[in-house]
Write an enzyme that holds these catalytic residues in place. Structure first.
Site, PDB file in Angstrom:
ATOM      1  N   ASP A   9       0.790  -1.244   0.000  1.00  0.00           N
ATOM      2  CA  ASP A   9       0.000   0.000   0.000  1.00  0.00           C
ATOM      3  C   ASP A   9       0.822   1.295   0.000  1.00  0.00           C
ATOM      4  O   ASP A   9       0.518   2.241   0.741  1.00  0.00           O
ATOM      5  CB  ASP A   9      -0.947   0.015   1.204  1.00  0.00           C
ATOM      6  CG  ASP A   9      -1.958  -1.122   1.169  1.00  0.00           C
ATOM      7  OD1 ASP A   9      -1.910  -1.947   0.243  1.00  0.00           O
ATOM      8  OD2 ASP A   9      -2.785  -1.195   2.098  1.00  0.00           O
ATOM      9  N   HIS A  53     -10.704   0.887  -3.351  1.00  0.00           N
ATOM     10  CA  HIS A  53     -12.064   0.920  -2.822  1.00  0.00           C
ATOM     11  C   HIS A  53     -13.080   1.424  -3.842  1.00  0.00           C
ATOM     12  O   HIS A  53     -12.749   2.211  -4.738  1.00  0.00           O
ATOM     13  CB  HIS A  53     -12.117   1.793  -1.571  1.00  0.00           C
ATOM     14  CG  HIS A  53     -11.312   1.260  -0.432  1.00  0.00           C
ATOM     15  ND1 HIS A  53     -11.504  -0.004   0.081  1.00  0.00           N
ATOM     16  CD2 HIS A  53     -10.294   1.810   0.288  1.00  0.00           C
ATOM     17  CE1 HIS A  53     -10.657  -0.211   1.080  1.00  0.00           C
ATOM     18  NE2 HIS A  53      -9.903   0.871   1.215  1.00  0.00           N
ATOM     19  N   HIS A  78     -10.778   7.075   1.079  1.00  0.00           N
ATOM     20  CA  HIS A  78      -9.386   7.007   0.631  1.00  0.00           C
ATOM     21  C   HIS A  78      -9.225   5.930  -0.434  1.00  0.00           C
ATOM     22  O   HIS A  78     -10.015   4.996  -0.515  1.00  0.00           O
ATOM     23  CB  HIS A  78      -8.443   6.714   1.807  1.00  0.00           C
ATOM     24  CG  HIS A  78      -8.703   5.389   2.461  1.00  0.00           C
ATOM     25  ND1 HIS A  78      -9.679   5.217   3.425  1.00  0.00           N
ATOM     26  CD2 HIS A  78      -8.142   4.168   2.285  1.00  0.00           C
ATOM     27  CE1 HIS A  78      -9.699   3.957   3.822  1.00  0.00           C
ATOM     28  NE2 HIS A  78      -8.771   3.292   3.138  1.00  0.00           N
ATOM     29  N   LYS A 103      -7.017  -4.747  -3.259  1.00  0.00           N
ATOM     30  CA  LYS A 103      -7.784  -5.248  -2.120  1.00  0.00           C
ATOM     31  C   LYS A 103      -8.797  -4.214  -1.657  1.00  0.00           C
ATOM     32  O   LYS A 103      -8.665  -3.032  -1.938  1.00  0.00           O
ATOM     33  CB  LYS A 103      -6.854  -5.641  -0.967  1.00  0.00           C
ATOM     34  CG  LYS A 103      -6.026  -4.511  -0.383  1.00  0.00           C
ATOM     35  CD  LYS A 103      -5.041  -5.057   0.645  1.00  0.00           C
ATOM     36  CE  LYS A 103      -4.149  -3.986   1.216  1.00  0.00           C
ATOM     37  NZ  LYS A 103      -4.862  -3.053   2.109  1.00  0.00           N
ATOM     38  N   CYS A 145      -1.979  -2.377   7.732  1.00  0.00           N
ATOM     39  CA  CYS A 145      -1.922  -3.300   6.599  1.00  0.00           C
ATOM     40  C   CYS A 145      -0.624  -4.091   6.530  1.00  0.00           C
ATOM     41  O   CYS A 145      -0.628  -5.249   6.108  1.00  0.00           O
ATOM     42  CB  CYS A 145      -2.192  -2.557   5.297  1.00  0.00           C
ATOM     43  SG  CYS A 145      -3.870  -1.870   5.258  1.00  0.00           S
TER      44      CYS A 145
END
Length: 198
Positions: A9, A53, A78, A103, A145
């Site tokens: 990430d 997302h 976000h 993800k 994460c």
């Protein structure tokens, strides 16, 4: 033993100036690029995850759409798919990534093991396909994460090294606790210098 790197990430929204930016995020991006430039041949594969997302809805309660976020299980909007915030940080040399993982598509997801590759495979499947037994982990955020991904990798029996100078967390106390937890579960805590030394 086959070794791979997992980059967790390293996205614009998780670095300075982003929707959930952490201090040191940009330095992590450039540090990972330097590691890959100097020691990339040590890795059979390089995996990179991104939050990805949905633009609509609360993504299974992950986005705080009806009130203030608690910054534990609910968060500001976000890393919306296709936006600049979801892009890799520009200081991360994404050309060296061999497998991309997305993800959180409509649901909360912290671990890279909850994501899928471009062809719909899981990270677990992709690691097995490459015969990976050792995994170095870098990225953001140490206490969320990165932690979740490392614990899942350990549960799968992989030998995991967290590259301490190439992770950045949301808060100092929770990041220290996460590193201690990962170490207590069997992760090695190393540095980019130790990777370069082999």
């Amino acid at each position: 033993m086959t070794r791979a790197l997992l980059i967790v990430d390293v996205q614009n929204d998780f670095t300075e100036g982003g929707a959930l930016g952490v201090d040191g995020g940009a330095a992590v991006a450039s540090g990972i690029s330097a590691l890959l430039a100097n020691a990339g041949d040590r890795y059979a594969a390089v995996f990179a995850s991104r939050d990805w997302h949905d633009a609509t809805g609360d993504n299974g309660g992950h986005f705080a759409t009806d009130g203030a976020p608690d910054f534990v299980s609910t968060w500001p909007v976000h890393c919306v798919a296709g936006t600049a915030g979801a892009d890799y940080h520009p200081d991360l040399d994404a050309s060296r990534v061999t497998t991309h993982i997305r993800k959180g598509q409509g649901e909360p997801a912290y671990s890279a093991f909850q994501g899928t590759t471009d062809d719909g495979s899981t990270l677990r499947d992709a690691l097995a396909e490459h015969g990976v037994t050792e995994l170095d982990v870098a990225g953001i955020a140490t206490d969320y994460c990165v932690r979740a991904s490392v614990l899942d990798a350990l549960d799968d029996g992989l030998a995991v090294t967290v590259i301490e100078d190439l992770v950045a967390g949301v808060a100092d106390e929770s990041s220290r606790a996460a590193l201690e937890e990962m170490a207590s579960r069997g992760a090695r805590l190393g540095t980019s210098d130790s990777v370069l030394r082999g």
